[in-house]
Motif scaffolding. Structure first.
Motif, mmCIF file in Angstrom:
data_model
loop_
_atom_site.group_PDB
_atom_site.id
_atom_site.type_symbol
_atom_site.label_atom_id
_atom_site.label_comp_id
_atom_site.label_asym_id
_atom_site.label_seq_id
_atom_site.Cartn_x
_atom_site.Cartn_y
_atom_site.Cartn_z
ATOM 1 N N ASP A 66 -14.199 -0.223 -8.577
ATOM 2 C CA ASP A 66 -14.113 -1.271 -7.557
ATOM 3 C C ASP A 66 -13.069 -2.312 -7.926
ATOM 4 O O ASP A 66 -12.326 -2.809 -7.067
ATOM 5 N N GLU A 67 -12.992 -2.672 -9.202
ATOM 6 C CA GLU A 67 -12.005 -3.658 -9.650
ATOM 7 C C GLU A 67 -10.589 -3.110 -9.529
ATOM 8 O O GLU A 67 -9.656 -3.859 -9.229
ATOM 9 N N ARG A 68 -10.427 -1.792 -9.753
ATOM 10 C CA ARG A 68 -9.107 -1.190 -9.555
ATOM 11 C C ARG A 68 -8.648 -1.382 -8.111
ATOM 12 O O ARG A 68 -7.471 -1.662 -7.837
ATOM 13 N N GLY A 69 -9.580 -1.243 -7.168
ATOM 14 C CA GLY A 69 -9.248 -1.461 -5.766
ATOM 15 C C GLY A 69 -8.809 -2.888 -5.499
ATOM 16 O O GLY A 69 -7.840 -3.130 -4.769
ATOM 17 N N LEU A 70 -9.503 -3.831 -6.096
ATOM 18 C CA LEU A 70 -9.136 -5.240 -5.911
ATOM 19 C C LEU A 70 -7.777 -5.547 -6.533
ATOM 20 O O LEU A 70 -7.001 -6.349 -5.999
ATOM 21 N N ILE A 71 -7.495 -4.910 -7.658
ATOM 22 C CA ILE A 71 -6.197 -5.115 -8.301
ATOM 23 C C ILE A 71 -5.079 -4.537 -7.441
ATOM 24 O O ILE A 71 -4.028 -5.163 -7.252
ATOM 25 N N LEU A 72 -5.299 -3.338 -6.882
ATOM 26 C CA LEU A 72 -4.299 -2.761 -5.987
ATOM 27 C C LEU A 72 -4.077 -3.654 -4.771
ATOM 28 O O LEU A 72 -2.949 -3.842 -4.309
ATOM 29 N N LYS A 73 -5.177 -4.210 -4.239
ATOM 30 C CA LYS A 73 -5.047 -5.111 -3.099
ATOM 31 C C LYS A 73 -4.240 -6.354 -3.463
ATOM 32 O O LYS A 73 -3.460 -6.862 -2.651
ATOM 33 N N ALA A 74 -4.427 -6.839 -4.687
ATOM 34 C CA ALA A 74 -3.657 -8.002 -5.133
ATOM 35 C C ALA A 74 -2.167 -7.672 -5.168
ATOM 36 O O ALA A 74 -1.329 -8.470 -4.737
ATOM 37 N N HIS A 75 -1.832 -6.486 -5.678
ATOM 38 C CA HIS A 75 -0.429 -6.072 -5.705
ATOM 39 C C HIS A 75 0.111 -5.837 -4.300
ATOM 40 O O HIS A 75 1.296 -6.076 -4.028
ATOM 41 N N ALA A 76 -0.747 -5.366 -3.400
ATOM 42 C CA ALA A 76 -0.307 -5.018 -2.043
ATOM 43 C C ALA A 76 0.033 -6.236 -1.208
ATOM 44 O O ALA A 76 0.685 -6.107 -0.164
ATOM 45 N N ARG A 77 -0.392 -7.419 -1.641
ATOM 46 C CA ARG A 77 -0.120 -8.622 -0.846
ATOM 47 C C ARG A 77 1.375 -8.866 -0.672
ATOM 48 O O ARG A 77 1.789 -9.483 0.310
ATOM 49 N N LYS A 78 2.175 -8.388 -1.608
ATOM 50 C CA LYS A 78 3.620 -8.607 -1.543
ATOM 51 C C LYS A 78 4.388 -7.313 -1.282
ATOM 52 O O LYS A 78 5.601 -7.263 -1.469
ATOM 53 N N MET A 79 3.680 -6.267 -0.856
ATOM 54 C CA MET A 79 4.301 -4.975 -0.608
ATOM 55 C C MET A 79 4.060 -4.545 0.844
ATOM 56 O O MET A 79 3.037 -4.905 1.446
ATOM 57 N N PRO A 80 4.981 -3.743 1.424
ATOM 58 C CA PRO A 80 4.822 -3.284 2.814
ATOM 59 C C PRO A 80 3.868 -2.090 2.933
ATOM 60 O O PRO A 80 4.265 -0.993 3.342
ATOM 61 N N ASP A 118 1.109 0.203 4.523
ATOM 62 C CA ASP A 118 0.627 0.484 5.874
ATOM 63 C C ASP A 118 -0.859 0.165 5.982
ATOM 64 O O ASP A 118 -1.629 0.386 5.032
ATOM 65 N N ALA A 119 -1.257 -0.344 7.128
ATOM 66 C CA ALA A 119 -2.653 -0.744 7.334
ATOM 67 C C ALA A 119 -3.612 0.431 7.248
ATOM 68 O O ALA A 119 -4.816 0.247 7.025
ATOM 69 N N SER A 120 -3.105 1.632 7.413
ATOM 70 C CA SER A 120 -3.975 2.811 7.367
ATOM 71 C C SER A 120 -4.350 3.231 5.949
ATOM 72 O O SER A 120 -5.261 4.046 5.756
ATOM 73 N N VAL A 121 -3.673 2.685 4.942
ATOM 74 C CA VAL A 121 -3.932 3.075 3.553
ATOM 75 C C VAL A 121 -5.227 2.447 3.068
ATOM 76 O O VAL A 121 -5.412 1.229 3.154
ATOM 77 N N ASP A 122 -6.126 3.268 2.559
ATOM 78 C CA ASP A 122 -7.386 2.793 1.988
ATOM 79 C C ASP A 122 -7.175 2.599 0.485
ATOM 80 O O ASP A 122 -7.310 3.543 -0.296
ATOM 81 N N LEU A 123 -6.833 1.389 0.101
ATOM 82 C CA LEU A 123 -6.528 1.123 -1.301
ATOM 83 C C LEU A 123 -7.751 1.275 -2.195
ATOM 84 O O LEU A 123 -7.642 1.677 -3.357
ATOM 85 N N LEU A 124 -8.932 0.954 -1.664
ATOM 86 C CA LEU A 124 -10.152 1.114 -2.464
ATOM 87 C C LEU A 124 -10.387 2.580 -2.785
ATOM 88 O O LEU A 124 -10.764 2.929 -3.907
ATOM 89 N N TRP A 170 10.819 0.012 5.546
ATOM 90 C CA TRP A 170 10.013 1.094 5.008
ATOM 91 C C TRP A 170 8.565 0.644 4.881
ATOM 92 O O TRP A 170 8.270 -0.547 4.740
ATOM 93 N N THR A 171 7.673 1.611 4.944
ATOM 94 C CA THR A 171 6.242 1.334 4.852
ATOM 95 C C THR A 171 5.627 2.271 3.833
ATOM 96 O O THR A 171 5.921 3.474 3.831
ATOM 97 N N ILE A 172 4.801 1.740 2.965
ATOM 98 C CA ILE A 172 4.128 2.561 1.943
ATOM 99 C C ILE A 172 2.905 3.201 2.573
ATOM 100 O O ILE A 172 1.999 2.504 3.071
ATOM 101 N N CYS A 173 2.867 4.523 2.592
ATOM 102 C CA CYS A 173 1.746 5.273 3.159
ATOM 103 C C CYS A 173 0.963 5.964 2.044
ATOM 104 O O CYS A 173 1.374 5.961 0.883
ATOM 105 N N ALA A 174 -0.161 6.558 2.428
ATOM 106 C CA ALA A 174 -1.048 7.182 1.426
ATOM 107 C C ALA A 174 -0.300 8.260 0.648
ATOM 108 O O ALA A 174 -0.481 8.412 -0.566
ATOM 109 N N GLY A 175 0.562 9.004 1.335
ATOM 110 C CA GLY A 175 1.307 10.064 0.655
ATOM 111 C C GLY A 175 2.223 9.571 -0.428
ATOM 112 O O GLY A 175 2.483 10.278 -1.408
ATOM 113 N N HIS A 176 2.705 8.349 -0.285
ATOM 114 C CA HIS A 176 3.593 7.798 -1.310
ATOM 115 C C HIS A 176 2.833 7.512 -2.609
ATOM 116 O O HIS A 176 3.392 7.637 -3.698
ATOM 117 N N PHE A 177 1.572 7.128 -2.479
ATOM 118 C CA PHE A 177 0.743 6.927 -3.676
ATOM 119 C C PHE A 177 0.495 8.274 -4.364
ATOM 120 O O PHE A 177 0.496 8.364 -5.593
#
Length: 239
Positions: free
Chosen positions: A163-177, A179-185, A229-236
């Motif tokens: 769960d904390e990994r998800g929150l950390i990814l969300k913190a990094h995502a605040r300054k990255m493009p 896509d809203a469809s990506v489930d970071l958690l 450009w937009t970061i999508c799930a496939g890019h991860f």
């Protein structure tokens, strides 16, 4: 001006209290790292509380003798110890300097131990200096540094939970493009991210961003109207 020092990783340096020529001595402005930039803060409630107390003393330009001289952060590499130190400085409105030496063993670097202890114990010399140490291997530090009124407070910084990994990814995502469809958690909980540190997650986010950017440039190179450009799930997954 109140100074804040950090002793980085498994390294310890002699502390100096320097008032003039801050830029020359390696001081920065107040760091721009906040608690929101770290993510997954459930393990750091005590540190956040201490930072708030430190900010109170900074206002009065003096660290009272009843206040701790510093504390030790320890844990695996890449878990955000230096980021936490910067967030403490930000909370306190204090300038920050990062120093690093070889791993400390008393028989090899006794002069370093002596100078650190002298600064920790000398209130008249500290003049608003607060010390944060960060070590991957606290067992290598000289025991004299860990006695009461020196680094008596110690905080373990563990690898983040799923769960904390998800929150950390969300913190990094605040300054990255992202896509809203990506489930970071969900991404953070995937098997591929198991045992990732905060630093590993930062690298993952930057790799996904680089891949998305290169794809945009490739499309533009063949004549497509691509300027964003937009970061999508496939890019991860590719990262």
């Amino acid at each position: 001006m109140t100074m804040l020092f950090t002793l980085a990783e498994v390294h310890v340096v002699a502390i100096k209290c320097v008032q003039p020529s801050l830029k020359r001595e390696g001081f920065s402005e107040v760091p721009d790292v906040t608690w929101e930039d770290i993510g997954g803060l459930d393990n750091f409630v005590d540190i956040i509380s201490l930072a708030a107390d430190l900010s109170f003393y900074v206002v009065f330009q003096k660290l009272k003798e009843t206040f701790p001289r510093g504390f030790l952060l320890f844990g695996p590499p890449g878990c955000g110890k230096t980021l936490i130190a910067k967030a403490v400085a930000n909370e306190a409105g204090a300038s920050f300097v990062y120093h690093k030496l070889d791993a400390l063993r008393s028989e090899e670097y006794g002069w370093v131990v002596h100078r650190v202890i002298k600064q920790l114990d000398g209130a008249e010399q500290r003049q608003g200096v607060y010390v944060i140490s960060a070590a991957n291997r606290p067992d290598l530090l000289d025991n004299a540094l860990l006695r009461p009124r020196r680094f008596e407070k110690r905080y373990y910084v563990p690898l983040p939970s799923p769960d904390e990994r998800g929150l950390i990814l969300k913190a990094h995502a605040r300054k990255m493009p992202v896509d809203a469809s990506v489930d970071l958690l969900a991404t953070a909980k995937s098997e591929a991210c198991e045992h990732f540190s905060g630093a590993d997650l930062d690298v993952l986010m930057r790799l996904a961003n680089d891949i998305a950017y290169k794809e945009m440039k490739a499309l533009k190179g063949i004549g497509a109207d691509a300027t964003q450009w937009t970061i999508c799930a496939g890019h991860f997954e590719k990262g």
